[in-house]
Design a protein around this motif. Structure first.
Motif, mmCIF file in Angstrom:
data_model
loop_
_atom_site.group_PDB
_atom_site.id
_atom_site.type_symbol
_atom_site.label_atom_id
_atom_site.label_comp_id
_atom_site.label_asym_id
_atom_site.label_seq_id
_atom_site.Cartn_x
_atom_site.Cartn_y
_atom_site.Cartn_z
ATOM 1 N N ILE A 187 0.969 -1.040 -0.028
ATOM 2 C CA ILE A 187 0.045 -0.021 0.098
ATOM 3 C C ILE A 187 1.030 1.200 -0.033
ATOM 4 C CG2 ILE A 187 -1.872 1.138 1.408
ATOM 5 C CD1 ILE A 187 -2.885 -1.212 2.111
ATOM 6 N N CYS A 188 1.828 1.336 0.714
ATOM 7 C CA CYS A 188 2.796 2.429 0.684
ATOM 8 C C CYS A 188 3.478 2.640 -0.628
ATOM 9 C CB CYS A 188 3.886 2.130 1.604
ATOM 10 S SG CYS A 188 3.490 2.317 3.363
ATOM 11 N N ILE A 189 3.643 1.706 -1.236
ATOM 12 C CA ILE A 189 4.156 1.765 -2.718
ATOM 13 C C ILE A 189 3.095 2.446 -3.651
ATOM 14 C CG2 ILE A 189 4.889 0.440 -4.755
ATOM 15 C CD1 ILE A 189 6.536 -1.355 -3.261
ATOM 16 N N ALA A 190 1.843 1.654 -3.373
ATOM 17 C CA ALA A 190 0.888 2.283 -4.348
ATOM 18 C C ALA A 190 0.427 3.752 -3.957
ATOM 19 C CB ALA A 190 -0.454 1.272 -4.136
ATOM 20 N N GLU A 191 0.538 4.056 -2.675
ATOM 21 C CA GLU A 191 0.175 5.386 -2.150
ATOM 22 C C GLU A 191 1.052 6.411 -1.788
ATOM 23 O OE1 GLU A 191 -3.226 5.862 -2.387
ATOM 24 O OE2 GLU A 191 -3.877 3.998 -2.588
ATOM 25 N N SER A 192 2.238 6.021 -2.590
ATOM 26 C CA SER A 192 3.680 6.633 -2.193
ATOM 27 C C SER A 192 3.621 8.386 -2.368
ATOM 28 C CB SER A 192 4.587 6.270 -3.002
ATOM 29 O OG SER A 192 4.510 6.070 -4.202
ATOM 30 N N THR A 193 2.809 8.545 -3.597
ATOM 31 C CA THR A 193 2.567 10.047 -3.754
ATOM 32 C C THR A 193 1.771 10.755 -2.655
ATOM 33 O OG1 THR A 193 2.788 9.482 -6.354
ATOM 34 C CG2 THR A 193 1.668 11.529 -5.376
ATOM 35 N N ARG A 194 0.744 10.154 -2.386
ATOM 36 C CA ARG A 194 -0.145 10.796 -1.097
ATOM 37 C C ARG A 194 0.586 10.795 0.232
ATOM 38 N NH1 ARG A 194 -6.273 9.011 -2.118
ATOM 39 N NH2 ARG A 194 -6.495 11.083 -0.835
ATOM 40 N N ILE A 195 1.497 9.752 0.227
ATOM 41 C CA ILE A 195 2.365 9.764 1.663
ATOM 42 C C ILE A 195 3.220 10.607 1.678
ATOM 43 C CG2 ILE A 195 3.512 8.306 3.144
ATOM 44 C CD1 ILE A 195 1.979 5.944 2.064
ATOM 45 N N ALA A 196 3.834 11.083 0.591
ATOM 46 C CA ALA A 196 4.690 12.236 0.493
ATOM 47 C C ALA A 196 4.435 13.560 0.384
ATOM 48 C CB ALA A 196 5.713 11.852 -0.595
ATOM 49 N N ASP A 197 3.139 13.531 0.222
ATOM 50 C CA ASP A 197 2.517 14.903 0.055
ATOM 51 C C ASP A 197 2.036 15.712 1.565
ATOM 52 O OD1 ASP A 197 1.152 17.318 -0.506
ATOM 53 O OD2 ASP A 197 -0.556 16.326 -1.565
ATOM 54 N N VAL A 198 2.762 16.815 1.824
ATOM 55 C CA VAL A 198 2.636 17.332 3.145
ATOM 56 C C VAL A 198 1.140 18.086 3.134
ATOM 57 C CG1 VAL A 198 4.949 17.876 3.236
ATOM 58 C CG2 VAL A 198 3.367 19.547 2.131
ATOM 59 N N ASN A 199 0.691 18.116 2.044
ATOM 60 C CA ASN A 199 -0.872 18.673 2.254
ATOM 61 C C ASN A 199 -2.067 17.576 2.716
ATOM 62 O OD1 ASN A 199 -0.242 21.507 1.347
ATOM 63 N ND2 ASN A 199 -0.013 20.636 -0.646
ATOM 64 N N GLU A 200 -1.568 16.271 2.510
ATOM 65 C CA GLU A 200 -2.377 15.372 3.088
ATOM 66 C C GLU A 200 -1.662 14.592 4.473
ATOM 67 O OE1 GLU A 200 -5.224 12.967 0.355
ATOM 68 O OE2 GLU A 200 -3.255 13.225 -0.743
ATOM 69 N N PRO A 201 -1.834 15.394 5.622
ATOM 70 C CA PRO A 201 -1.141 14.626 6.782
ATOM 71 C C PRO A 201 -1.895 13.467 7.161
ATOM 72 C CG PRO A 201 -2.674 16.550 7.288
ATOM 73 C CD PRO A 201 -2.269 16.654 5.798
ATOM 74 N N ALA A 202 -3.198 13.151 6.933
ATOM 75 C CA ALA A 202 -3.747 11.857 7.453
ATOM 76 C C ALA A 202 -3.139 10.634 6.650
ATOM 77 C CB ALA A 202 -5.343 11.962 6.937
ATOM 78 N N PHE A 203 -2.495 10.975 5.613
ATOM 79 C CA PHE A 203 -1.804 9.651 4.875
ATOM 80 C C PHE A 203 -0.266 9.637 5.392
ATOM 81 C CE2 PHE A 203 -5.154 9.461 1.962
ATOM 82 C CZ PHE A 203 -5.072 8.065 1.192
ATOM 83 N N SER A 204 -0.086 8.588 6.132
ATOM 84 C CA SER A 204 1.443 8.653 6.567
ATOM 85 C C SER A 204 1.665 6.937 6.582
ATOM 86 C CB SER A 204 1.343 9.044 7.883
ATOM 87 O OG SER A 204 0.668 8.461 8.757
ATOM 88 N N VAL A 205 2.816 6.699 6.840
ATOM 89 C CA VAL A 205 3.178 5.192 6.898
ATOM 90 C C VAL A 205 2.380 4.570 8.097
ATOM 91 C CG1 VAL A 205 5.037 3.628 7.313
ATOM 92 C CG2 VAL A 205 5.317 5.459 5.624
ATOM 93 N N PHE A 206 2.442 5.518 9.342
ATOM 94 C CA PHE A 206 1.822 4.975 10.542
ATOM 95 C C PHE A 206 0.462 4.645 10.242
ATOM 96 C CE2 PHE A 206 -0.555 5.384 14.351
ATOM 97 C CZ PHE A 206 0.112 4.287 15.337
ATOM 98 N N SER A 207 -0.378 5.499 9.641
ATOM 99 C CA SER A 207 -1.760 5.369 9.501
ATOM 100 C C SER A 207 -2.013 4.403 8.344
ATOM 101 C CB SER A 207 -2.465 6.711 8.892
ATOM 102 O OG SER A 207 -1.942 7.046 7.429
ATOM 103 N N VAL A 208 -1.170 4.023 7.446
ATOM 104 C CA VAL A 208 -1.240 2.743 6.707
ATOM 105 C C VAL A 208 -1.191 1.559 7.591
ATOM 106 C CG1 VAL A 208 -0.223 1.770 4.600
ATOM 107 C CG2 VAL A 208 -0.655 4.000 4.563
#
Length: 280
Positions: A187-208
């Protein structure tokens, strides 16, 4: 359950039912059998089956354990939930999410939150707003698989508490955790763009990781997403949602035995087992 978190007695009663029907089910089952054995007279015909259940629990039911492992299970569940409740109360002393409740209602709500972290998927607090250490403790609780039945059952020395506990810990590490990590990595690979986006703090490695662990344990807890009422996985892409579904299916079947359990042996196998124990 956030709407009912100030209802103290329903919180306490539902917490009791959550424990009795899931993680502490083997404890309550043995307690009921033990109580009945003390209740019935010694000359009663009911004493014989009750005594057999207490002395040879694993020959009768997969979730009925000997006295030692039952006490170990109780101690582990009590300690873990006590730590969870303590962390919620202490670490969020100045958090409005928790302190909005009076102490008399806060403790039952914290107990219910600790109980629901294992299997119910309900929350008395907004988990995204609580202390990160509490989030981590809930994640650890979801990781725990206390009632797994694994291969090589004969290697489990149920009379030796330390050996029994070490064997289950080994099984936990070898059978469960790598599925969680594999799902998280995908999932981190598939959602890497959103995880790296600082404008989406809800997306993080921990939340995944929290989401995958909840899915594997079939719990249902989620840190959520600010703009929607669904869990965080509702914002995942198609591939990530498929991964979550696969993790849920694998987690749902993790408790299935890898071999025939002693409680469901065929008659001829039972005879062999009795002969090994010196009964015949």
């Amino acid at each position: 359950m956030i709407s009912f978190r100030d209802a103290k007695w329903p919180m306490i009663w539902m917490s009791f039912l959550a424990f009795a029907g899931n993680t502490l089910y083997p404890v309550f089952l043995r307690l009921v059998i033990w109580t009945l054995s003390k209740w019935f007279p010694k000359q009663s015909s009911t004493q014989e089956p009750l005594s057999f259940l207490l002395q040879h629990p694993r020959r009768c039911y997969t979730l009925l354990f000997p006295s030692g492992p039952t006490w170990i299970l109780f101690a582990i569940i009590f300690a873990l939930n006590f730590v969870d409740v303590l962390l919620i109360i202490v670490l969020d002393l100045h958090n409005p999410e928790v302190t909005s409740l009076p102490l008399s209602a806060r403790i039952p709500a914290a107990i219910f939150q600790a109980a629901s972290a294992r299997h119910t998927g309900t929350a008395t607090f907004n988990l995204a707003n609580i202390n990160p250490a509490v989030q981590l403790s809930l994640l650890v609780m979801m990781c725990i698989s206390s009632l797994g039945i694994y291969e090589h059952e004969e290697s489990l020395n149920e009379k030796n508490g330390k050996h029994y506990l070490k064997t289950h810990m080994k099984n936990q590490l070898s059978f469960d955790l790598w599925y969680i990590f594999l799902g998280t990595i995908c999932i981190c690979i598939a959602e890497s763009t959103r995880i790296a986006d600082v404008n989406e703090p809800a997306f993080s490695v921990f939340s995944v990781l929290f989401e995958v662990t909840s899915a594997y344990g079939n719990v249902g807890l989620s840190l959520g997403y600010p703009t929607v009422a669904t869990s965080l996985c509702g914002m995942f892409g198609t591939f990530s949602k498929v991964v979550i579904c696969l993790v849920m299916i694998r987690g749902r079947h993790r408790g299935l035995p890898y071999a025939l359990d002693r409680a469901i042996m065929l008659p001829d196998e039972s005879v062999i087992e009795h002969s090994r124990d010196g009964v015949f």
